[in-house]
Design an enzyme around this catalytic site. Sequence first.
Site, PDB file in Angstrom:
ATOM      1  N   THR A  20       0.893  -1.238   0.059  1.00  0.00           N
ATOM      2  CA  THR A  20      -0.114  -0.075  -0.305  1.00  0.00           C
ATOM      3  C   THR A  20       0.899   1.183   0.038  1.00  0.00           C
ATOM      4  O   THR A  20       0.420   2.255  -0.802  1.00  0.00           O
ATOM      5  CB  THR A  20      -0.890   0.163   1.159  1.00  0.00           C
ATOM      6  OG1 THR A  20      -1.821  -1.006   1.381  1.00  0.00           O
ATOM      7  CG2 THR A  20      -1.576   1.254   1.210  1.00  0.00           C
ATOM      8  N   ASP A  64       1.693  -6.490  -4.558  1.00  0.00           N
ATOM      9  CA  ASP A  64       0.701  -6.409  -3.302  1.00  0.00           C
ATOM     10  C   ASP A  64       1.205  -7.823  -2.342  1.00  0.00           C
ATOM     11  O   ASP A  64       1.374  -8.843  -3.262  1.00  0.00           O
ATOM     12  CB  ASP A  64      -0.782  -6.497  -3.848  1.00  0.00           C
ATOM     13  CG  ASP A  64      -1.857  -6.477  -2.637  1.00  0.00           C
ATOM     14  OD1 ASP A  64      -2.663  -5.653  -2.673  1.00  0.00           O
ATOM     15  OD2 ASP A  64      -1.510  -7.518  -1.384  1.00  0.00           O
ATOM     16  N   SER A  65       1.426  -7.524  -1.373  1.00  0.00           N
ATOM     17  CA  SER A  65       2.102  -8.560  -0.682  1.00  0.00           C
ATOM     18  C   SER A  65       1.129  -9.961  -0.556  1.00  0.00           C
ATOM     19  O   SER A  65       1.637 -11.069  -0.149  1.00  0.00           O
ATOM     20  CB  SER A  65       2.479  -8.219   0.916  1.00  0.00           C
ATOM     21  OG  SER A  65       1.427  -8.108   1.534  1.00  0.00           O
ATOM     22  N   ASP A  97       0.136  -7.018   4.614  1.00  0.00           N
ATOM     23  CA  ASP A  97      -0.800  -8.350   4.811  1.00  0.00           C
ATOM     24  C   ASP A  97       0.088  -9.565   5.015  1.00  0.00           C
ATOM     25  O   ASP A  97      -0.352 -10.475   5.670  1.00  0.00           O
ATOM     26  CB  ASP A  97      -1.468  -8.624   3.385  1.00  0.00           C
ATOM     27  CG  ASP A  97      -2.594  -7.624   3.090  1.00  0.00           C
ATOM     28  OD1 ASP A  97      -3.162  -6.866   4.175  1.00  0.00           O
ATOM     29  OD2 ASP A  97      -3.150  -7.673   2.029  1.00  0.00           O
ATOM     30  N   THR A 172       2.407 -10.711  14.138  1.00  0.00           N
ATOM     31  CA  THR A 172       1.373 -11.095  13.671  1.00  0.00           C
ATOM     32  C   THR A 172       0.481  -9.708  13.096  1.00  0.00           C
ATOM     33  O   THR A 172       0.278  -8.880  13.975  1.00  0.00           O
ATOM     34  CB  THR A 172       0.223 -11.742  14.730  1.00  0.00           C
ATOM     35  OG1 THR A 172       1.092 -13.041  15.064  1.00  0.00           O
ATOM     36  CG2 THR A 172      -0.865 -12.576  13.953  1.00  0.00           C
ATOM     37  N   THR A 283      -0.581 -23.119  18.852  1.00  0.00           N
ATOM     38  CA  THR A 283      -1.809 -22.596  19.468  1.00  0.00           C
ATOM     39  C   THR A 283      -2.479 -21.753  18.558  1.00  0.00           C
ATOM     40  O   THR A 283      -1.779 -20.628  18.037  1.00  0.00           O
ATOM     41  CB  THR A 283      -1.613 -21.928  20.877  1.00  0.00           C
ATOM     42  OG1 THR A 283      -3.062 -21.697  21.264  1.00  0.00           O
ATOM     43  CG2 THR A 283      -0.841 -21.139  20.977  1.00  0.00           C
ATOM     44  N   CYS A 285      -4.432 -19.390  19.660  1.00  0.00           N
ATOM     45  CA  CYS A 285      -4.509 -18.151  20.492  1.00  0.00           C
ATOM     46  C   CYS A 285      -3.176 -17.207  19.972  1.00  0.00           C
ATOM     47  O   CYS A 285      -2.173 -17.640  19.705  1.00  0.00           O
ATOM     48  CB  CYS A 285      -4.101 -18.301  22.011  1.00  0.00           C
ATOM     49  SG  CYS A 285      -5.192 -19.476  22.702  1.00  0.00           S
TER      50      CYS A 285
HETATM   51  N1  ASP Z   1      -2.728  -5.497   0.290  1.00  0.00           N
HETATM   52  C1  ASP Z   1      -1.722  -4.768   0.842  1.00  0.00           C
HETATM   53  C2  ASP Z   1      -0.433  -5.589   0.937  1.00  0.00           C
HETATM   54  O1  ASP Z   1      -0.315  -6.288   1.569  1.00  0.00           O
HETATM   55  C3  ASP Z   1      -1.952  -4.105   2.068  1.00  0.00           C
HETATM   56  C4  ASP Z   1      -0.740  -3.120   2.655  1.00  0.00           C
HETATM   57  O2  ASP Z   1       0.218  -2.940   2.123  1.00  0.00           O
HETATM   58  O3  ASP Z   1      -0.909  -2.884   3.866  1.00  0.00           O
HETATM   59  O4  ASP Z   1       0.329  -5.486  -0.349  1.00  0.00           O
END
Ligand code: ASP
Length: 347
Positions: A20, A64-65, A97, A172, A283, A285
Amino acid sequence: MESKMKETKAKILLIYTGGTIGMIKDADTGALKAFDFKNLLKRIPELKLLDCKIETVSFGKPIDSSNMNPKYWVNMVEIIESNYSFYDGFVILHGSDTMSYTASALSFMLENLGKPVILTGSQLPIGDLRTDAKENLITSIQIASLLENGKPVIKEVCLYFEYKLYRGNRTTKINAEHFEAFDSLNYPLLAESGVHITVNKEYLLKLNTRKTFKVHKVLDENIALIKLFPGISNHVVTSILNIPYLKGVILETYGAGNTTTETWFVNALQKAVSKGLIIVNVTQCSGGSVIMGQYETSKHLKEIGIISGKDITTEAALAKLMYLLGQGVKPKIFKTIYETSLRGEMS
Ligand code: ASP
């Protein structure tokens, strides 16, 4: 403890992979798509004011990741490998992401890292009026530039987002909306940015200076992730465990590593392990650890020979499995090595 800023000018390589941070809205559809890197730099004239030397390199086609895969991880470590001796630190611009997956993978692929590799990105594009990109990028570069006696202060793969520096393989993504998109529930912050940048030195990974930097590029993708839920069927579990060429499974269990004790489930796992499949218990969690044997509902897993992922994240568990399988670690010692912290990914 507050860390002193650099004593000599640090040299930083900025690696743009996409995300992004560098996206713009498509004029026709309004969807965000990756933009060209030169424009990204034009939008941050502040970079010129930083007291370090910045050079840049970009993926030919930024992504885009969500399209991230191990081939791109190899691209990233190759960029770091070929530039390692020329720079004091590396900052990777990456979509949020899958940033925790990449940070985890890179931590295993870069053994005995003696310099900072900091992944960052943003929730809003750099051109947006309310963007979080500038702070994330500028502070990541400043942290990567921290030197003490001419040597980098940070020597590990980190993730910087919204004023916080985390150990990358402990993170995470927890929020798709807030600027504070990441968390590290099982490991303290490595640094925090306020009026000053405060580095928590006691939590940094220590480098064994007798060992040399080594880059690993083989990751084995013959793995699967099974997330348990009440109602998961025998058919689904056994189908996954019998996938041809499958070598390892991350089993996301309940609480402290508990599962159903139904006979079909225990038998399916036992059969898979005796065939040589590696199964790791992590886990579901976000925080806390697997403790096999603490409850009746996890005792059987220990007896079968399931590996404990302890307090590892699922992202790091997957990366570690791909890495150790790629290394060809022998079945006899796989459990011992997996249960050992290699890059500070588990307690
Ligand atoms: N969809 C985007 C990505 O992971 C979201 C981001 O950059 O925060 O490339």
